[in-house]
Design an enzyme around this catalytic site. Structure first.
Site, short mmCIF file in Angstrom:
data_model
loop_
_atom_site.label_atom_id
_atom_site.label_comp_id
_atom_site.label_asym_id
_atom_site.label_seq_id
_atom_site.Cartn_x
_atom_site.Cartn_y
_atom_site.Cartn_z
N ASP A 148 46.75 23.37 39.06
CA ASP A 148 46.82 21.97 39.42
C ASP A 148 46.43 21.18 38.17
O ASP A 148 45.88 21.74 37.21
CB ASP A 148 45.86 21.70 40.58
N ASP A 187 45.09 17.26 38.05
CA ASP A 187 43.91 16.41 38.23
C ASP A 187 42.79 17.17 38.93
O ASP A 187 42.99 17.76 39.99
CB ASP A 187 44.28 15.18 39.06
N ASP A 241 41.79 22.30 42.95
CA ASP A 241 40.51 21.73 43.36
C ASP A 241 40.55 20.96 44.67
O ASP A 241 39.52 20.47 45.13
CB ASP A 241 40.01 20.76 42.28
#
Length: 255
Positions: A27, A29, A196
């Site tokens: 991922d 961000d 996250d």
């Protein structure tokens, strides 16, 4: 219980995967780059950028982001990753006029719905919409308004995040499907995925022991990931471990 993949007791798991024909996927961000108040300014640290460049010389690497693909590619810049997937798995393979028309229908309704709520930003990503409320001082009221808006808009897929809610058309693929497609396209037997957020749970939920290593950034009891790193600040340590393990594997194979 979620275990720290960087702990000495768990390094063997990381090494086992890194020695295989593995795809590395991340991922953006909150994973490769820290979460910031202004998403338009979310650069990777210089150290992370250099480590990721090195990683692309050792492994096939993909970035699977919730951002629009063009936006994610701008953030990644010149780093030669194998693929950039945008819009939570939708771009580049599943774009269509039907999806963009559906999103275009939502936009004026959402703009009107949130016009009186300060600190809310509606991001048009062509094939999905993100409702950002990090800067709102009335988060409870905003969350209630989002629930009401979702109900009013009809059938759609809702994916939460860190002070953001993503709206996608029904039938749009998720990050898990994107990872599987990219793994097949690149001919990889295994994959390591690092993320996250709630949007990354679609990958962790694939539950493929021995074929998929899901690593969450930060501990979360409700996550389907088995392993984690302590926080985004530890991403460089993870990249260094992957680099060292691959170089070690190549060195031993050459003997």
């Amino acid at each position: 219980m979620m275990r720290n993949i960087l702990a000495r007791a768990n390094r063997a798991v990381l090494e086992q995967f890194s020695w295989s024909n593995v795809l590395l996927a991340f991922d953006y961000d909150g994973t490769l780059a820290p979460i910031v108040s202004n998403p338009k300014r979310a650069p990777m640290r210089a150290s992370t950028r250099e480590l990721l460049k090195t990683l692309t010389r050792l492994y096939p690497v993909a970035v699977i982001s919730g951002r629009a693909r063009a936006d994610a590619k701008r953030q990644i810049g010149e780093i030669p990753v194998q693929q950039v997937v945008g819009n939570h798995g939708l771009e580049p393979w599943h774009t269509s006029p039907r999806l963009s028309e559906e999103v275009a229908r939502w936009l004026p309704l959402l703009a009107d719905w949130f016009s009186t709520l300060k600190g809310v930003r509606i991001e048009n990503k062509t094939f999905s919409v993100a409702i950002h409320y990090r800067h709102s001082r009335e988060k409870r009221k905003v969350k209630a308004a989002i629930s009401q808006a979702v109900e009013a808009l009809g059938d759609l897929r809702v994916v939460g995040g860190k002070q953001v809610v993503n709206l996608l058309p029904i039938g749009a693929p998720h990050k898990g499907a994107a990872l599987e497609r990219e793994r097949a396209r690149l001919g990889c037997d295994t994959a390591i995925y690092v993320g996250d957020d709630e949007t990354d749970e679609d990958v962790f939920l694939l539950q493929q022991p021995g074929r998929l290593l899901g690593i969450r950034v930060g501990r979360n009891r409700s996550s389907a990931a088995t392993y984690c790193i302590p926080g985004q600040w530890a991403i460089d340590e993870l990249l260094l471990a992957l680099i060292a393990s691959r170089r070690d594997a190549r060195s031993q194979a050459a003997r």
